[in-house]
Write a protein that holds these residues in place. Structure first.
Motif, PDB file in Angstrom:
ATOM      1  N   GLU A 195       0.833  -1.205   0.000  1.00  0.00           N
ATOM      2  CA  GLU A 195       0.000   0.000   0.000  1.00  0.00           C
ATOM      3  C   GLU A 195       0.873   1.263   0.000  1.00  0.00           C
ATOM      4  OE1 GLU A 195      -2.488  -0.446   3.393  1.00  0.00           O
ATOM      5  OE2 GLU A 195      -4.063  -1.526   2.296  1.00  0.00           O
ATOM      6  N   ARG A 196       1.975   1.213   0.758  1.00  0.00           N
ATOM      7  CA  ARG A 196       2.888   2.356   0.795  1.00  0.00           C
ATOM      8  C   ARG A 196       3.535   2.577  -0.577  1.00  0.00           C
ATOM      9  NH1 ARG A 196       5.304   0.740   4.714  1.00  0.00           N
ATOM     10  NH2 ARG A 196       7.121  -0.251   3.762  1.00  0.00           N
TER      11      ARG A 196
ATOM     12  N   GLU B 131       3.036   5.882  -3.002  1.00  0.00           N
ATOM     13  CA  GLU B 131       4.176   6.673  -3.471  1.00  0.00           C
ATOM     14  C   GLU B 131       4.125   6.837  -4.980  1.00  0.00           C
ATOM     15  OE1 GLU B 131       7.541   4.609  -2.046  1.00  0.00           O
ATOM     16  OE2 GLU B 131       7.358   5.319   0.038  1.00  0.00           O
ATOM     17  N   GLU B 132       3.811   5.743  -5.669  1.00  0.00           N
ATOM     18  CA  GLU B 132       3.760   5.814  -7.139  1.00  0.00           C
ATOM     19  C   GLU B 132       2.564   6.636  -7.609  1.00  0.00           C
ATOM     20  OE1 GLU B 132       5.959   4.862  -9.282  1.00  0.00           O
ATOM     21  OE2 GLU B 132       7.272   4.084  -7.708  1.00  0.00           O
TER      22      GLU B 132
ATOM     23  N   LEU C 190       3.190  -2.089 -11.073  1.00  0.00           N
ATOM     24  CA  LEU C 190       2.411  -1.483 -10.001  1.00  0.00           C
ATOM     25  C   LEU C 190       1.011  -2.095  -9.920  1.00  0.00           C
ATOM     26  CD1 LEU C 190       3.401   2.265 -10.342  1.00  0.00           C
ATOM     27  CD2 LEU C 190       4.040   0.691  -8.520  1.00  0.00           C
ATOM     28  N   GLN C 191       0.440  -2.398 -11.090  1.00  0.00           N
ATOM     29  CA  GLN C 191      -0.863  -3.047 -11.091  1.00  0.00           C
ATOM     30  C   GLN C 191      -0.793  -4.427 -10.413  1.00  0.00           C
ATOM     31  OE1 GLN C 191      -2.103  -2.972 -15.261  1.00  0.00           O
ATOM     32  NE2 GLN C 191      -3.819  -1.650 -14.653  1.00  0.00           N
ATOM     33  N   LYS C 192       0.291  -5.137 -10.718  1.00  0.00           N
ATOM     34  CA  LYS C 192       0.466  -6.455 -10.086  1.00  0.00           C
ATOM     35  C   LYS C 192       0.593  -6.310  -8.567  1.00  0.00           C
ATOM     36  CE  LYS C 192       2.761  -8.647 -14.041  1.00  0.00           C
ATOM     37  NZ  LYS C 192       4.030  -9.267 -14.518  1.00  0.00           N
ATOM     38  N   GLN C 193       1.342  -5.293  -8.150  1.00  0.00           N
ATOM     39  CA  GLN C 193       1.529  -5.075  -6.723  1.00  0.00           C
ATOM     40  C   GLN C 193       0.207  -4.701  -6.035  1.00  0.00           C
ATOM     41  OE1 GLN C 193       4.606  -2.152  -6.404  1.00  0.00           O
ATOM     42  NE2 GLN C 193       6.250  -3.568  -7.006  1.00  0.00           N
TER      43      GLN C 193
END
Length: 300
Positions: free
Chosen positions: A162-163, A167-168, A192-195
């Motif tokens: 989440e952090r 940030e992104e 980022l989508q995967k994360q």
């Protein structure tokens, strides 16, 4: 407490003397064995000295443990050595004095007995049941701790992703004004989508782990409550039935005694015949009630 002798010969004589006395002698022997061992009165020759008084180390250790666990309890001196030795391996959380005072359910028969009334075999059953309950409790606690550990890890991973996502997300949007003045997708957009997907998945796992941990705690507490109620009801049933039989026997003996005094009297004979008729009716009804109750549910 009397001061024990510093002489090995004196203690040897005392132990040989107490070996001839029942009951309290077990603790007196254990007390002296502990004294010799702790103060090294045998000067490093502990096992050789034990051999000289015809004791093996394993038996000496049991004597010492019996003294440590039961030596200061008045009720213990009336119990045979076999039962005292059997109770040495009770769980540490079990209060020895309370265990001796209370009645316990025999797993194989369902009877309730005190330690004094049990055989060594029945005492071994009760002890095994307590040790099994202790192990089950420890396993439940371990599972709960493992679930909590997994839960903390999942929460940490969730917070981490989440952090990173925040940030992104908060970075300024890159725009190429010289060509088409359109927003350019970041190079790591797919990552980022995967994360973000993984963060959501972890969040779902956290919810499931919380639910599983709560279910395990509820099941364990419910099991303990049910067992406690069962043990209490079993003890009360044994108590009431024993009191009923005792009262019935006492009243019967008193009635027989009175009848013998006036045996042959017509009025007394008629009273007894009416009683027997009514008594037989009551007994049949009570037996029928017990038969119906005991056939409704199989004994587990």
């Amino acid at each position: 407490m009397n001061e024990l002798s510093k002489s090995l010969d004196v203690i040897t004589a005392e132990i040989n003397s107490y070996k001839q006395v029942a009951g309290q002698s077990l603790f007196e022997i254990g007390k002296r064995l502990q004294h010799v061992k702790e103060n090294d009165l045998a000067h490093g020759e502990w096992e050789s000295w034990l051999k000289s008084i015809d004791l093996v180390p394993q038996t000496a250790r049991k004597f010492i443990q019996a003294y440590e666990q039961f030596g200061n309890r008045a009720m213990s001196s009336d119990l045979p050595t076999g039962k005292l030795f059997e109770m040495l391996s009770l769980p540490e959380t079990v209060d020895r004095e309370e265990f001796i005072k209370q009645v316990h359910v025999i797993p194989s028969t369902g009877e309730t007995k005190s330690v004094d009334e049990m055989t060594v075999k029945e005492l071994r059953e009760v002890k095994k049941s307590l040790n099994d309950a202790k192990k089950e409790k420890e396993l439940a606690e371990q599972r709960a701790k493992s679930a909590e550990f997994e839960l903390r890890n999942a929460n940490n991973e969730k917070a981490k992703f989440e952090r990173m996502w925040k940030e992104e997300k908060d970075k300024p949007t890159q725009v190429i004004t010289e060509i088409k003045k359109e927003v350019v997708t970041p190079d790591d957009y797919e990552e980022l989508q995967k994360q973000a997907f993984l963060a959501q998945k972890l969040n779902n796992e956290v919810v499931l782990l919380k639910r599983a941990a709560n279910d395990m705690r509820a099941q364990y507490e419910d099991k303990l409550t049910t067992q406690n109620k069962k043990d209490s009801s079993t003890r009360e049933l044994q108590k009431y039935l024993s009191e009923q039989l005792r009262a019935l026997t006492m009243n019967h003996d008193s009635a027989i005694l009175n009848y013998k005094i006036i045996q042959g009297d017509r009025e007394a004979h008629e009273i007894v015949m009416k009683f027997l008729s009514k008594y037989e009716e009551i007994i049949k009804r009570q037996v029928a009630e017990w038969d119906e109750l005991t056939s409704l549910k199989a004994v587990k």
